[in-house]
Design a protein around this motif. Sequence first.
Motif, PDB file in Angstrom:
ATOM      1  N   GLY A  15       0.802  -1.220   0.000  1.00  0.00           N
ATOM      2  CA  GLY A  15       0.000   0.000   0.000  1.00  0.00           C
ATOM      3  C   GLY A  15       0.832   1.264   0.000  1.00  0.00           C
ATOM      4  N   GLY A  16       1.973   1.234  -0.671  1.00  0.00           N
ATOM      5  CA  GLY A  16       2.791   2.434  -0.824  1.00  0.00           C
ATOM      6  C   GLY A  16       2.326   3.245  -2.019  1.00  0.00           C
ATOM      7  N   LEU A  17       3.187   4.109  -2.512  1.00  0.00           N
ATOM      8  CA  LEU A  17       2.820   4.985  -3.621  1.00  0.00           C
ATOM      9  C   LEU A  17       2.451   4.192  -4.869  1.00  0.00           C
ATOM     10  CD1 LEU A  17       5.637   7.656  -3.191  1.00  0.00           C
ATOM     11  CD2 LEU A  17       3.271   7.793  -2.376  1.00  0.00           C
ATOM     12  N   ALA A  18       3.261   3.201  -5.203  1.00  0.00           N
ATOM     13  CA  ALA A  18       3.014   2.431  -6.422  1.00  0.00           C
ATOM     14  C   ALA A  18       1.774   1.563  -6.290  1.00  0.00           C
ATOM     15  CB  ALA A  18       4.231   1.567  -6.750  1.00  0.00           C
ATOM     16  N   GLY A  19       1.626   0.889  -5.150  1.00  0.00           N
ATOM     17  CA  GLY A  19       0.480   0.002  -4.968  1.00  0.00           C
ATOM     18  C   GLY A  19      -0.830   0.758  -4.979  1.00  0.00           C
ATOM     19  N   CYS A  20      -0.871   1.903  -4.308  1.00  0.00           N
ATOM     20  CA  CYS A  20      -2.098   2.701  -4.283  1.00  0.00           C
ATOM     21  C   CYS A  20      -2.425   3.251  -5.668  1.00  0.00           C
ATOM     22  CB  CYS A  20      -1.962   3.837  -3.275  1.00  0.00           C
ATOM     23  SG  CYS A  20      -1.989   3.294  -1.552  1.00  0.00           S
ATOM     24  N   GLU A  21      -1.413   3.724  -6.382  1.00  0.00           N
ATOM     25  CA  GLU A  21      -1.659   4.245  -7.733  1.00  0.00           C
ATOM     26  C   GLU A  21      -2.131   3.144  -8.664  1.00  0.00           C
ATOM     27  OE1 GLU A  21      -2.389   7.014 -10.335  1.00  0.00           O
ATOM     28  OE2 GLU A  21      -1.315   7.660  -8.527  1.00  0.00           O
ATOM     29  N   ILE A 345      10.844  -1.435  -6.254  1.00  0.00           N
ATOM     30  CA  ILE A 345      11.371  -2.795  -6.395  1.00  0.00           C
ATOM     31  C   ILE A 345      11.723  -3.101  -7.846  1.00  0.00           C
ATOM     32  CG2 ILE A 345       9.156  -4.002  -6.747  1.00  0.00           C
ATOM     33  CD1 ILE A 345      10.261  -6.168  -4.791  1.00  0.00           C
ATOM     34  N   THR A 346      11.186  -2.317  -8.799  1.00  0.00           N
ATOM     35  CA  THR A 346      11.531  -2.532 -10.206  1.00  0.00           C
ATOM     36  C   THR A 346      12.883  -1.943 -10.565  1.00  0.00           C
ATOM     37  OG1 THR A 346      10.519  -0.456 -10.969  1.00  0.00           O
ATOM     38  CG2 THR A 346       9.085  -2.399 -10.845  1.00  0.00           C
ATOM     39  N   GLY A 347      13.369  -0.996  -9.774  1.00  0.00           N
ATOM     40  CA  GLY A 347      14.631  -0.353 -10.091  1.00  0.00           C
ATOM     41  C   GLY A 347      14.473   1.084 -10.543  1.00  0.00           C
ATOM     42  N   VAL A 348      13.337   1.709 -10.201  1.00  0.00           N
ATOM     43  CA  VAL A 348      13.245   3.161 -10.364  1.00  0.00           C
ATOM     44  C   VAL A 348      13.528   3.786  -9.006  1.00  0.00           C
ATOM     45  CG1 VAL A 348      11.604   3.052 -12.265  1.00  0.00           C
ATOM     46  CG2 VAL A 348      10.744   3.227  -9.924  1.00  0.00           C
ATOM     47  N   ALA A 356       4.608   6.508 -10.856  1.00  0.00           N
ATOM     48  CA  ALA A 356       4.443   6.362 -12.303  1.00  0.00           C
ATOM     49  C   ALA A 356       4.407   4.904 -12.728  1.00  0.00           C
ATOM     50  CB  ALA A 356       5.568   7.098 -13.028  1.00  0.00           C
ATOM     51  N   THR A 357       5.294   4.086 -12.163  1.00  0.00           N
ATOM     52  CA  THR A 357       5.265   2.671 -12.518  1.00  0.00           C
ATOM     53  C   THR A 357       4.009   2.002 -11.962  1.00  0.00           C
ATOM     54  OG1 THR A 357       6.622   2.078 -10.590  1.00  0.00           O
ATOM     55  CG2 THR A 357       7.770   2.452 -12.681  1.00  0.00           C
ATOM     56  N   GLY A 358       3.494   2.491 -10.830  1.00  0.00           N
ATOM     57  CA  GLY A 358       2.225   1.982 -10.321  1.00  0.00           C
ATOM     58  C   GLY A 358       1.091   2.290 -11.278  1.00  0.00           C
ATOM     59  N   LEU A 359       1.055   3.517 -11.785  1.00  0.00           N
ATOM     60  CA  LEU A 359       0.024   3.889 -12.758  1.00  0.00           C
ATOM     61  C   LEU A 359       0.086   2.969 -13.972  1.00  0.00           C
ATOM     62  CD1 LEU A 359      -1.132   7.358 -13.876  1.00  0.00           C
ATOM     63  CD2 LEU A 359      -0.136   5.863 -15.612  1.00  0.00           C
ATOM     64  N   LEU A 360       1.284   2.752 -14.495  1.00  0.00           N
ATOM     65  CA  LEU A 360       1.435   1.912 -15.684  1.00  0.00           C
ATOM     66  C   LEU A 360       1.057   0.463 -15.391  1.00  0.00           C
ATOM     67  CD1 LEU A 360       4.772   3.412 -17.019  1.00  0.00           C
ATOM     68  CD2 LEU A 360       2.517   3.619 -18.091  1.00  0.00           C
ATOM     69  N   LEU A 383       6.975   8.727 -19.109  1.00  0.00           N
ATOM     70  CA  LEU A 383       6.539   7.377 -18.745  1.00  0.00           C
ATOM     71  C   LEU A 383       7.241   6.333 -19.604  1.00  0.00           C
ATOM     72  CD1 LEU A 383       2.715   8.081 -18.359  1.00  0.00           C
ATOM     73  CD2 LEU A 383       4.270   7.423 -16.504  1.00  0.00           C
ATOM     74  N   GLY A 384       7.314   6.583 -20.893  1.00  0.00           N
ATOM     75  CA  GLY A 384       7.999   5.650 -21.784  1.00  0.00           C
ATOM     76  C   GLY A 384       9.487   5.584 -21.521  1.00  0.00           C
ATOM     77  N   ALA A 385      10.087   6.718 -21.159  1.00  0.00           N
ATOM     78  CA  ALA A 385      11.520   6.728 -20.856  1.00  0.00           C
ATOM     79  C   ALA A 385      11.830   5.868 -19.639  1.00  0.00           C
ATOM     80  CB  ALA A 385      11.992   8.157 -20.630  1.00  0.00           C
ATOM     81  N   LEU A 386      10.956   5.906 -18.628  1.00  0.00           N
ATOM     82  CA  LEU A 386      11.155   5.050 -17.453  1.00  0.00           C
ATOM     83  C   LEU A 386      11.098   3.580 -17.834  1.00  0.00           C
ATOM     84  CD1 LEU A 386       9.175   6.633 -14.469  1.00  0.00           C
ATOM     85  CD2 LEU A 386      11.646   6.287 -14.646  1.00  0.00           C
ATOM     86  N   LEU A 387      10.108   3.210 -18.641  1.00  0.00           N
ATOM     87  CA  LEU A 387      10.016   1.819 -19.087  1.00  0.00           C
ATOM     88  C   LEU A 387      11.247   1.436 -19.900  1.00  0.00           C
ATOM     89  CD1 LEU A 387       6.264   1.464 -20.155  1.00  0.00           C
ATOM     90  CD2 LEU A 387       7.348   0.683 -18.041  1.00  0.00           C
TER      91      LEU A 387
END
Length: 453
Positions: A15-21, A345-348, A356-360, A383-387
């Motif tokens: 339930g952090g930033l990524a999970g909530c997003e 955990i993905t490496g961002v 942003a990775t949570g949104l994606l 967003l694409g640059a992060l991926l």
Amino acid sequence: MSTTTPSSALLIIGGGLAGCEAAWQAARQGQSVVLYEMKPQHYSPAHQSPHLAELVCSNSLRGTGMNNAVGCLKEELRRCGSLFMAAADATAVPAGGALAVDREAFAGYITEHIENHPLIELRRQEVTAIPSAETVIIASGPLTSPALSEPIAALTGREQLYFYDAIAPIVEADSIDFSIAWRASRYGRGGDDYVNCPLTREEYLAFVTALKSAERVPGRPFEKLIHFEGCMPIEEMADRGDMTLAFGPMKPVGLPDPRTGRDPFAVVQLRQDDRHATLFNMVGFQTKLTYPEQRRLLRSIPGLQAARFARLGSMHRNTFINAPTCLNRSLQLKSDPRLFFAGQITGVEGYVESAATGLLAGLFAAALRRGKEPLLPPATTALGALLGHLADAEPENFQPMNVNYGLFPPLEDRRRKRTERRLAMAERALADLEPWRLQVLPEHGDADQGAPS
């Protein structure tokens, strides 16, 4: 709260930033979501609040201007209906050119919206095994519990799961002085793959002396780690003896200076860090010096007097997978595509990047559950640059990174000044975002119920 998980629900761990997003975006797509958060039953050493989306360190979300890539990323998130950005804008506090938030109000805002969304069920319990559900998003964060780290390691390969973060600074290529530095590989092997900055004996000893007395970031309990010999901080190597660095990462042998034809006394090597050759990593220069000290000392190195840093060095306890090896471009585990990963955990690196990775991941998982292929954002967007960073980084040297314009495809016209070039990249990113956004995000309707006002 039910004790069984609906077979039709999307499961999200963390339930952090990524999970909530991720939960928010999937629910906007009409998906039923079960979000697991172990607080308040269990706390990591860094967490204190029972709220979701707790900001552990700074309350700053960094710069707002478009000359900074994180400003572009934040605007992309706003346009995509991000809960993270809605919370940030609603709880902002004065911070000059940065976006900073009231930490408690920010977490409270997100917690309230998650708890009150009709398609999201929040379960306050620890997950210690990977669920066998149809679709799962793992967003357990950089302080993933040991109990959950074990099954993640079993899935990704123990050699691909890292429990510490040894980060060397990254320099923007056009800030290197090539009247001093030169390109070459040791003994001429492998082409001109490295940038080399030479030091005389006097320059080297002055650097080591300054390094040993420089201010270091004090450790915290949740960042405690045992340094491996292969990732020793440069200041700790200097503590072992004045010549340790000269026989380690600053070894000059096989790198003759083309101006003299002789090997320098010591050399700092930089390795290309992105496919566009706009960023260079300082080889072996992981450090726990404070950021001001890093800037001061690293700019004393010949060739780096005017260096601009896309990332400064750090070392702390962190759990992340080797994304280029483990994940496909839509954040799915290559060996088990029903599993998505999101967040640090993905490496961002960074709050905004995690969200942003949570949104994606939320959008990609929702598409998969509807029987559609995830539609990737254009590579020209933030967003694409992060991926692209997660998919295309060199696996052997993969490290977490903040979004920066060095990750974006370069403009056709590179003759512009740096600020103009960055603003042009942001303008291109937002223009290219719009067609993608219209395809993947609902504008109105029941799927968007509960959207923050």
